[in-house]
Design an enzyme around this catalytic site. Structure first.
Site, mmCIF file in Angstrom:
data_model
loop_
_atom_site.group_PDB
_atom_site.id
_atom_site.type_symbol
_atom_site.label_atom_id
_atom_site.label_comp_id
_atom_site.label_asym_id
_atom_site.label_seq_id
_atom_site.Cartn_x
_atom_site.Cartn_y
_atom_site.Cartn_z
ATOM 1 N N LEU A 82 0.601 -1.215 -0.076
ATOM 2 C CA LEU A 82 0.023 0.073 -0.077
ATOM 3 C C LEU A 82 0.844 1.117 0.012
ATOM 4 C CD1 LEU A 82 -1.847 -2.111 1.660
ATOM 5 C CD2 LEU A 82 -3.254 -0.380 2.021
ATOM 6 N N ALA A 83 2.089 1.091 0.407
ATOM 7 C CA ALA A 83 3.040 2.478 0.207
ATOM 8 C C ALA A 83 2.931 2.889 -1.024
ATOM 9 C CB ALA A 83 4.375 2.140 0.600
ATOM 10 N N ILE A 86 0.410 9.547 -3.169
ATOM 11 C CA ILE A 86 -1.002 9.172 -3.590
ATOM 12 C C ILE A 86 -1.742 10.793 -4.119
ATOM 13 C CG2 ILE A 86 -1.449 7.321 -2.104
ATOM 14 C CD1 ILE A 86 -3.003 9.255 -0.312
ATOM 15 N N TYR A 151 0.396 10.304 -11.688
ATOM 16 C CA TYR A 151 0.159 9.459 -10.712
ATOM 17 C C TYR A 151 -0.417 8.110 -11.264
ATOM 18 C CZ TYR A 151 -2.794 7.225 -6.885
ATOM 19 O OH TYR A 151 -3.221 6.655 -6.173
ATOM 20 N N LYS A 155 0.826 4.203 -11.370
ATOM 21 C CA LYS A 155 0.151 3.094 -10.850
ATOM 22 C C LYS A 155 -0.560 2.216 -11.895
ATOM 23 C CE LYS A 155 -1.360 3.091 -6.962
ATOM 24 N NZ LYS A 155 -0.676 2.712 -5.805
ATOM 25 N N ASN A 180 -12.670 5.880 -4.058
ATOM 26 C CA ASN A 180 -12.451 6.706 -2.976
ATOM 27 C C ASN A 180 -12.693 6.202 -1.699
ATOM 28 O OD1 ASN A 180 -12.645 8.327 -5.696
ATOM 29 N ND2 ASN A 180 -11.961 10.071 -4.459
ATOM 30 N N ARG A 275 -9.817 21.851 -10.827
ATOM 31 C CA ARG A 275 -8.235 21.379 -11.003
ATOM 32 C C ARG A 275 -7.936 20.667 -12.200
ATOM 33 N NH1 ARG A 275 -7.374 20.354 -4.512
ATOM 34 N NH2 ARG A 275 -9.207 18.768 -5.031
ATOM 35 N N GLY A 277 -6.410 17.787 -14.248
ATOM 36 C CA GLY A 277 -5.887 16.471 -14.267
ATOM 37 C C GLY A 277 -6.791 15.567 -13.327
#
Length: 315
Positions: A82-83, A86, A151, A155, A180, A275, A277
């Site tokens: 999980l590191a 983010i 990001y 991933k 989320n 915003r 992205g």
């Protein structure tokens, strides 16, 4: 498989620490690796107060070569990875650092797993960031990846490495494409923690800011439900990317209204420009999770928000 020891990277974080508590409750020995850049030892206070013979914490970065030696010494049956970095906005400001943590750090985890003979890696992927804005909603795992941030790209690339290590080295994996996730221990200073951000501001009586028109949607998943998917993925879902969400779209304004009602907040939100992205719509089709993990969420948004708000008031 008979699982007696699990290593959790990022285990001092929001989801990771909740996962650690669940693993210990299941009778599994747990080792946590976290560099504490965003994680906090306070999240592990319950785990540290228990039998220390079954739990250990190690301040270590997943990018560090020392991780391979550590995993070789501990020899966990499963690694819960999980590191991560983010923050979508941070990934655009510093894509090199994002790739270092999310991509190179994940390769380090896979190399450590390969060398130590770890049975399986369960990877925390990111549903909305993988699929972008071109996907139908609710989005299935068969949708073509179309990330719109560094990001999301980092991933998505890790998923290719997971498949490669499975094919070349028999390192099994399950990748959980998370919606989320929200709930107790989520940091209100985090970029993606809209529920914690709203809740913190409302309880202080501060203004709440919404970026865009508030009509953008997200799939909000309570942390206990997310953790349950990780537990099931230790044994099931080999070689698959699996969506973990609710399949339900909730607009940011709907979220604001529900939280304001529960907290007793009477101010109107302030609107700011959207915003760049950030995707406009997101909800994940979870039929594969039902079929291959026997998993589905059980916490309604109203109940999950109630539990989260109660925790925020008490903390």
């Amino acid at each position: 498989m008979g699982i007696s020891r699990v290593l959790v990277t990022g285990g001092a974080g929001f989801i990771g620490s909740n996962l650690v508590d669940r693993l210990l409750a299941e009778g599994v020995d747990v080792d946590v690796v976290d560099n504490l850049v965003t994680g906090s030892l306070s999240n592990l206070s319950s785990a540290r107060a228990q039998n220390t013979a079954r739990f250990s914490f190690h301040k270590l970065d997943v990018c560090d070569v020392a991780l391979e030696e550590f995993v070789g010494k501990k020899r966990p049956d499963v690694i819960m990875h999980l590191a991560a970095q983010i923050d979508v906005r941070s990934s655009k400001v510093d894509p090199y650092y994002d790739a270092k943590v999310n991509l190179l750090g994940s390769i380090r985890v896979l190399e450590a797993a390969r060398k130590a003979g770890v049975t399986k890696v369960v990877y925390a992927a990111s549903g909305g960031a993988l699929y972008g804005d071109l996907a139908e909603v609710p989005t299935t795992e068969d949708c073509e990846f179309a990330p719109i941030s560094p990001y999301g790209i980092s991933k998505a690339t890790v998923l290719q490495y997971l498949k490669l290590y499975r094919d070349l080295y028999d390192v099994e994996y399950t990748a959980l494409a998370m919606a989320n996730v929200y709930g107790p221990r989520q940091d209100p200073n985090g970029e993606s923690a809209v529920i914690s951000i709203f809740g913190s501001a409302m309880m202080k009586g501060d203004d709440v800011q919404i970026y865009g028109d508030g009509k953008q949607t997200r799939d909000f998943l309570y942390v206990d439900d997310a953790v349950d998917a990780f537990i099931k993925a230790m044994d099931l879902g080999g070689g698959l990317t699996i969506n973990v969400g609710t399949s339900q779209e909730t607009t940011v304004m709907e979220l604001f209204d529900e939280m304001a009602m529960q907290i007793g907040y009477t101010k109107k939100p302030h609107f700011a420009p959207a915003r760049a992205g950030e995707i406009l719509r997101s909800a994940l089709d979870i039929r594969r999770a039902r079929d291959h993990l026997g998993w589905e969420p059980w916490t309604s948004l109203r109940n999950g928000l109630s539990s989260t708000i109660e925790w925020m008031r008490d903390s």
